[in-house]
Design a protein around this motif. Structure first.
Motif, PDB file in Angstrom:
ATOM      1  N   VAL A 220       0.859  -1.340   0.032  1.00 59.05           N
ATOM      2  CA  VAL A 220      -0.111   0.017   0.146  1.00 59.05           C
ATOM      3  C   VAL A 220       0.867   1.241  -0.162  1.00 59.05           C
ATOM      4  CG1 VAL A 220      -1.764   1.353   1.185  1.00 59.05           C
ATOM      5  CG2 VAL A 220      -1.856  -1.058   1.226  1.00 59.05           C
ATOM      6  N   GLN A 221       2.024   1.276   0.794  1.00 53.60           N
ATOM      7  CA  GLN A 221       2.771   2.459   0.883  1.00 53.60           C
ATOM      8  C   GLN A 221       3.609   2.820  -0.476  1.00 53.60           C
ATOM      9  OE1 GLN A 221       3.414   4.273   3.646  1.00 53.60           O
ATOM     10  NE2 GLN A 221       4.829   5.536   2.395  1.00 53.60           N
ATOM     11  N   ARG A 222       3.769   1.619  -1.280  1.00 50.76           N
ATOM     12  CA  ARG A 222       4.437   1.907  -2.641  1.00 50.76           C
ATOM     13  C   ARG A 222       3.402   2.382  -3.706  1.00 50.76           C
ATOM     14  NH1 ARG A 222       6.554  -2.467  -6.738  1.00 50.76           N
ATOM     15  NH2 ARG A 222       6.329  -1.426  -8.569  1.00 50.76           N
ATOM     16  N   LEU A 223       2.156   1.850  -3.429  1.00 53.54           N
ATOM     17  CA  LEU A 223       0.991   2.235  -4.487  1.00 53.54           C
ATOM     18  C   LEU A 223       0.706   3.888  -3.953  1.00 53.54           C
ATOM     19  CD1 LEU A 223      -1.465  -0.611  -4.344  1.00 53.54           C
ATOM     20  CD2 LEU A 223      -0.281   0.217  -6.277  1.00 53.54           C
ATOM     21  N   ALA A 224       0.509   4.182  -2.883  1.00 58.23           N
ATOM     22  CA  ALA A 224       0.277   5.419  -2.368  1.00 58.23           C
ATOM     23  C   ALA A 224       1.388   6.313  -3.047  1.00 58.23           C
ATOM     24  CB  ALA A 224       0.198   5.449  -0.962  1.00 58.23           C
ATOM     25  N   GLU A 225       2.537   5.944  -2.693  1.00 59.40           N
ATOM     26  CA  GLU A 225       3.739   6.794  -3.007  1.00 59.40           C
ATOM     27  C   GLU A 225       4.093   7.291  -4.522  1.00 59.40           C
ATOM     28  OE1 GLU A 225       7.229   5.254  -1.125  1.00 59.40           O
ATOM     29  OE2 GLU A 225       6.610   6.028   0.734  1.00 59.40           O
ATOM     30  N   GLU A 226       3.768   6.226  -5.169  1.00 56.06           N
ATOM     31  CA  GLU A 226       4.054   6.256  -6.805  1.00 56.06           C
ATOM     32  C   GLU A 226       2.784   6.875  -7.516  1.00 56.06           C
ATOM     33  OE1 GLU A 226       4.594   2.610  -9.130  1.00 56.06           O
ATOM     34  OE2 GLU A 226       6.087   1.913  -7.742  1.00 56.06           O
ATOM     35  N   GLN A 227       1.760   6.908  -6.713  1.00 55.47           N
ATOM     36  CA  GLN A 227       0.549   7.575  -7.546  1.00 55.47           C
ATOM     37  C   GLN A 227       0.034   9.089  -6.691  1.00 55.47           C
ATOM     38  OE1 GLN A 227      -0.938   7.564 -10.392  1.00 55.47           O
ATOM     39  NE2 GLN A 227       0.528   5.986 -10.849  1.00 55.47           N
ATOM     40  N   ASP A 228       0.892   9.142  -5.768  1.00 52.64           N
ATOM     41  CA  ASP A 228       0.679  10.424  -4.592  1.00 52.64           C
ATOM     42  C   ASP A 228      -0.824  10.273  -4.261  1.00 52.64           C
ATOM     43  OD1 ASP A 228       1.336  12.619  -3.389  1.00 52.64           O
ATOM     44  OD2 ASP A 228       0.823  13.959  -5.020  1.00 52.64           O
TER      45      ASP A 228
ATOM     46  N   ARG B 153     -10.790  -5.658  -3.379  1.00 51.94           N
ATOM     47  CA  ARG B 153     -10.746  -6.997  -2.958  1.00 51.94           C
ATOM     48  C   ARG B 153     -11.835  -7.551  -2.958  1.00 51.94           C
ATOM     49  NH1 ARG B 153     -10.846  -8.643   1.834  1.00 51.94           N
ATOM     50  NH2 ARG B 153     -10.381  -6.527   2.795  1.00 51.94           N
ATOM     51  N   ARG B 154     -13.073  -6.775  -2.525  1.00 50.74           N
ATOM     52  CA  ARG B 154     -14.617  -7.567  -2.208  1.00 50.74           C
ATOM     53  C   ARG B 154     -15.081  -7.569  -3.597  1.00 50.74           C
ATOM     54  NH1 ARG B 154     -13.875  -4.396   2.339  1.00 50.74           N
ATOM     55  NH2 ARG B 154     -14.439  -2.686   1.390  1.00 50.74           N
ATOM     56  N   ALA B 155     -14.550  -7.195  -4.545  1.00 46.77           N
ATOM     57  CA  ALA B 155     -15.083  -7.200  -6.040  1.00 46.77           C
ATOM     58  C   ALA B 155     -14.159  -8.224  -6.847  1.00 46.77           C
ATOM     59  CB  ALA B 155     -14.920  -5.907  -6.719  1.00 46.77           C
ATOM     60  N   SER B 156     -13.317  -8.848  -6.023  1.00 45.08           N
ATOM     61  CA  SER B 156     -12.455  -9.833  -6.809  1.00 45.08           C
ATOM     62  C   SER B 156     -11.299  -9.306  -7.758  1.00 45.08           C
ATOM     63  CB  SER B 156     -13.240 -11.105  -7.136  1.00 45.08           C
ATOM     64  OG  SER B 156     -13.967 -11.549  -6.143  1.00 45.08           O
ATOM     65  N   LEU B 157     -11.168  -8.054  -7.804  1.00 46.19           N
ATOM     66  CA  LEU B 157     -10.168  -7.485  -8.649  1.00 46.19           C
ATOM     67  C   LEU B 157      -8.773  -7.482  -8.260  1.00 46.19           C
ATOM     68  CD1 LEU B 157     -12.496  -4.430  -9.882  1.00 46.19           C
ATOM     69  CD2 LEU B 157     -11.978  -6.574 -11.171  1.00 46.19           C
ATOM     70  N   VAL B 158      -8.539  -7.625  -6.987  1.00 43.33           N
ATOM     71  CA  VAL B 158      -7.096  -7.777  -6.136  1.00 43.33           C
ATOM     72  C   VAL B 158      -7.403  -8.715  -5.331  1.00 43.33           C
ATOM     73  CG1 VAL B 158      -6.518  -5.276  -6.908  1.00 43.33           C
ATOM     74  CG2 VAL B 158      -7.470  -5.892  -4.615  1.00 43.33           C
ATOM     75  N   THR B 159      -6.121  -9.268  -4.999  1.00 40.39           N
ATOM     76  CA  THR B 159      -6.035 -10.124  -3.879  1.00 40.39           C
ATOM     77  C   THR B 159      -5.022  -9.620  -2.857  1.00 40.39           C
ATOM     78  OG1 THR B 159      -4.395 -11.624  -4.989  1.00 40.39           O
ATOM     79  CG2 THR B 159      -6.611 -12.233  -5.031  1.00 40.39           C
ATOM     80  N   SER B 160      -4.894  -9.814  -1.743  1.00 44.10           N
ATOM     81  CA  SER B 160      -3.784  -9.397  -0.807  1.00 44.10           C
ATOM     82  C   SER B 160      -3.199 -10.248  -0.126  1.00 44.10           C
ATOM     83  CB  SER B 160      -4.519  -8.621   0.406  1.00 44.10           C
ATOM     84  OG  SER B 160      -5.364  -9.331   0.991  1.00 44.10           O
TER      85      SER B 160
ATOM     86  N   ALA C 183       5.664  -9.623   5.782  1.00 41.15           N
ATOM     87  CA  ALA C 183       6.653  -8.230   5.400  1.00 41.15           C
ATOM     88  C   ALA C 183       6.679  -8.173   3.945  1.00 41.15           C
ATOM     89  CB  ALA C 183       8.046  -8.820   5.900  1.00 41.15           C
ATOM     90  N   MET C 184       6.655  -9.097   3.210  1.00 41.03           N
ATOM     91  CA  MET C 184       6.606  -9.071   1.759  1.00 41.03           C
ATOM     92  C   MET C 184       5.306  -8.898   1.091  1.00 41.03           C
ATOM     93  SD  MET C 184       9.933  -8.760   1.418  1.00 41.03           S
ATOM     94  CE  MET C 184       9.953  -9.026  -0.520  1.00 41.03           C
ATOM     95  N   GLY C 185       4.143  -8.473   1.960  1.00 40.73           N
ATOM     96  CA  GLY C 185       2.984  -8.632   1.487  1.00 40.73           C
ATOM     97  C   GLY C 185       2.504  -7.494   0.711  1.00 40.73           C
ATOM     98  N   GLY C 186       1.144  -7.349   0.079  1.00 40.61           N
ATOM     99  CA  GLY C 186       0.742  -6.409  -0.384  1.00 40.61           C
ATOM    100  C   GLY C 186      -0.426  -6.865  -1.434  1.00 40.61           C
TER     101      GLY C 186
END
Length: 152
Positions: A28-36, A50-57, A61-64
């Motif tokens: 989430v940190q990288r997503l937030a930083e890259e797109q401001d 995630r609820r719409a099954s478009l992403v998975t989490s 430590a290496m999650g996202g």
């Protein structure tokens, strides 16, 4: 058409995930930083995706987040619907559910056509199309219409 901040942020986050391409989770940190993007708002948006099954989490430590399907199989319209609901509504109703009297009797037909036009762009354009810049022919043609780039 009004594109909400929520929809804009969701599409931008999804494009960043699509561009990652290697299948490794993006934090989430990288997503937030890259797109401001504001992190807390982005976290809520990712929950909707995630609820719409478009992403998975993935936890840890290496999650996202990763795309749930290939970017070529996710259209922009799906992303917007996941965070904002239907692409076109009239006073909170689906366009075909409206009814009018008198001089406005045919207005419902116009609203349905507006929705069909929006769908033709957003449902025919995938995340992969946007990342590559190789937009569908119908979208490229719309961009060439007189006044397409002008404010009105």
């Amino acid at each position: 058409m009004h594109i909400s901040a929520r929809a804009d942020y969701a599409v931008r986050a999804m494009l960043t995930l699509a561009d990652a391409g290697d299948g490794a989770p993006v934090s989430v940190q990288r997503l937030a930083e890259e797109q401001d993007l504001p992190r807390k708002f982005l976290e809520a948006i990712l929950g909707d995706l995630r609820r719409a099954s478009l992403v998975t989490s993935r936890m840890g430590a290496m999650g996202g987040y990763v795309l749930a399907r290939p970017a070529a199989d996710i259209c922009v319209g799906e992303v917007i619907r996941a965070v904002d609901g239907p692409l076109a509504e009239v006073r909170g109703e689906r366009p075909q559910a409206t009814s009018y009297e008198g001089a406005a009797a045919n207005l419902r037909t116009l609203w349905v056509a507006v929705r069909a036009s929006v769908r033709s762009v957003l449902d025919e354009t995938t995340l992969a199309d946007v990342v590559s810049g190789d937009l569908p022919q119908s979208v490229r043609q719309a961009l060439e219409l007189p006044g397409a780039w002008e404010n009105r």
